[in-house]
Write a protein that holds these residues in place. Sequence first.
Motif, short mmCIF file in Angstrom:
data_model
loop_
_atom_site.label_atom_id
_atom_site.label_comp_id
_atom_site.label_asym_id
_atom_site.label_seq_id
_atom_site.Cartn_x
_atom_site.Cartn_y
_atom_site.Cartn_z
N ILE A 152 74.11 5.62 87.67
CA ILE A 152 75.42 5.55 87.91
C ILE A 152 76.12 4.25 87.43
CG2 ILE A 152 76.84 5.24 90.12
CD1 ILE A 152 74.29 6.39 91.77
N GLY A 153 77.27 4.55 86.77
CA GLY A 153 78.05 3.24 86.34
C GLY A 153 79.15 2.77 86.99
N GLY A 154 79.63 1.65 87.03
CA GLY A 154 80.72 1.23 87.73
C GLY A 154 81.05 -0.28 87.63
N ASN A 254 82.21 0.11 82.08
CA ASN A 254 83.52 0.42 82.25
C ASN A 254 83.57 2.10 82.03
OD1 ASN A 254 83.97 -2.29 82.66
ND2 ASN A 254 84.46 -2.54 80.53
N SER A 255 82.94 2.81 81.83
CA SER A 255 82.94 4.14 81.59
C SER A 255 81.51 4.80 81.42
CB SER A 255 83.96 4.67 80.26
OG SER A 255 83.10 4.26 79.27
N ALA A 256 81.54 6.24 81.61
CA ALA A 256 80.36 6.65 81.36
C ALA A 256 79.75 6.82 79.97
CB ALA A 256 80.51 8.25 81.68
N ARG A 257 80.51 6.77 79.04
CA ARG A 257 80.01 6.46 77.77
C ARG A 257 79.47 4.97 77.70
NH1 ARG A 257 79.53 9.04 72.70
NH2 ARG A 257 80.82 10.73 73.45
N ALA A 258 80.09 4.03 78.03
CA ALA A 258 79.81 2.60 78.18
C ALA A 258 78.46 2.32 78.84
CB ALA A 258 80.95 1.84 78.75
N VAL A 259 78.09 3.18 79.59
CA VAL A 259 76.69 3.07 80.29
C VAL A 259 75.86 3.13 79.18
CG1 VAL A 259 75.06 4.36 81.63
CG2 VAL A 259 77.58 4.11 82.68
N THR A 300 85.13 9.48 89.05
CA THR A 300 85.97 9.88 88.17
C THR A 300 85.37 10.68 86.95
OG1 THR A 300 85.98 7.76 86.83
CG2 THR A 300 87.74 8.11 88.72
N GLU A 301 84.01 10.35 86.57
CA GLU A 301 83.62 11.00 85.37
C GLU A 301 81.99 11.45 85.89
OE1 GLU A 301 84.11 9.26 81.41
OE2 GLU A 301 84.41 7.58 82.46
N LEU A 302 81.80 12.71 85.40
CA LEU A 302 80.22 13.13 85.70
C LEU A 302 79.95 13.87 84.18
CD1 LEU A 302 78.25 13.03 87.90
CD2 LEU A 302 79.11 15.46 88.49
N VAL A 303 79.03 13.21 83.59
CA VAL A 303 78.76 13.61 82.14
C VAL A 303 77.24 13.97 82.22
CG1 VAL A 303 80.75 12.49 81.07
CG2 VAL A 303 78.50 11.51 80.79
N ARG A 304 76.89 15.01 81.19
CA ARG A 304 75.51 15.27 80.89
C ARG A 304 75.14 14.59 79.44
NH1 ARG A 304 71.90 18.15 83.25
NH2 ARG A 304 73.49 19.04 84.85
#
Length: 323
Positions: A152-154, A254-259, A300-304
């Motif tokens: 979980i990112g945020g 700051n985003s799913a990719r940034a995780v 706001t984002e859920l990515v695989r």
Amino acid sequence: MISMQQIQERRRDELLRRQLGPQLLAAMADPMITDILINEDGRVWFEAHGKGMFEAGFSMPASQVESLIGTVAAALGTVADADHPIVEGELQIDRIRFEGFVPPVVRRPCVAMRKPAQVLYALDDYVRGGIITEGQAGIFREAIDRRENIVIGGGTGSGKTTLGGALINEIGTRSDPNERYVIIEDTLEIQCRAQNVVQLHTAEAADLTRLVRATMRLRPDRIIIGEVRGAEALGLLKAWATGHPGGVTTVHANSARAVLTRLSSLVREAGVPPQPELIAETIKLIAFIVRTASGGRRVTELVRVEGYDSREGFKLERLEVNA
């Protein structure tokens, strides 16, 4: 018979409550309030569920704030002075996370207190609250059933830890009740209803990296870290990749990719080259949660994570769902 140590602890607790005062103690007891902040000018601010941050309407003199920090420092076995200007730890009162600052790192003493989650939420609560959609809840449940590792990112205060707790609660209801959970945190915030659970938290002699390494001797089925923020990221990834899948952790990003970028940076803190293939192999689902302008939360984002290519980088599939 009451021991001398118990007497001293009782006295420290009474002194701490006097220095906090009735207004702060009332805020600590209020289940809606999550954060208590005392600024350098003495003004007190609260953050509450569904309301965001707001001024409490009263102030505290610098002398009282300084005494409060000193009392907490003594209870933690340290001091608050120019050579030790930051005091951090867990209060005996409700396991509240405490950060105190004194000069010279600030002009006047200030404090930040974060309360652990008072309620253990379920994914259905998140759907009813509009934080996630029914579709997103279904994706989380599928990932749990497949024992996929979830990150979980945020940002700060976005609700990462509370969402992590909801996922852990869901894992417990959908998995073998005899599974063994090991949860590692800086302070004990995560609530877990599992029957077979060990909760570890860092200390002066044992940082997160040391605890992750020691965790392997506790025979865990699932390994959960409240927040990955340093070299322990490498140990966690290796543990997840070698027979302990189905874990949960959080990362500031700051985003799913940034995780994934953040995890790569943290792995390098262990003194090894980047490990993008290990990250892509281990992390399967990333959720990104934000705090809205009204003080609420929203995924706001859920990515695989589909893999890693040396030319194109991480391959991500954005999971589009209907509300």
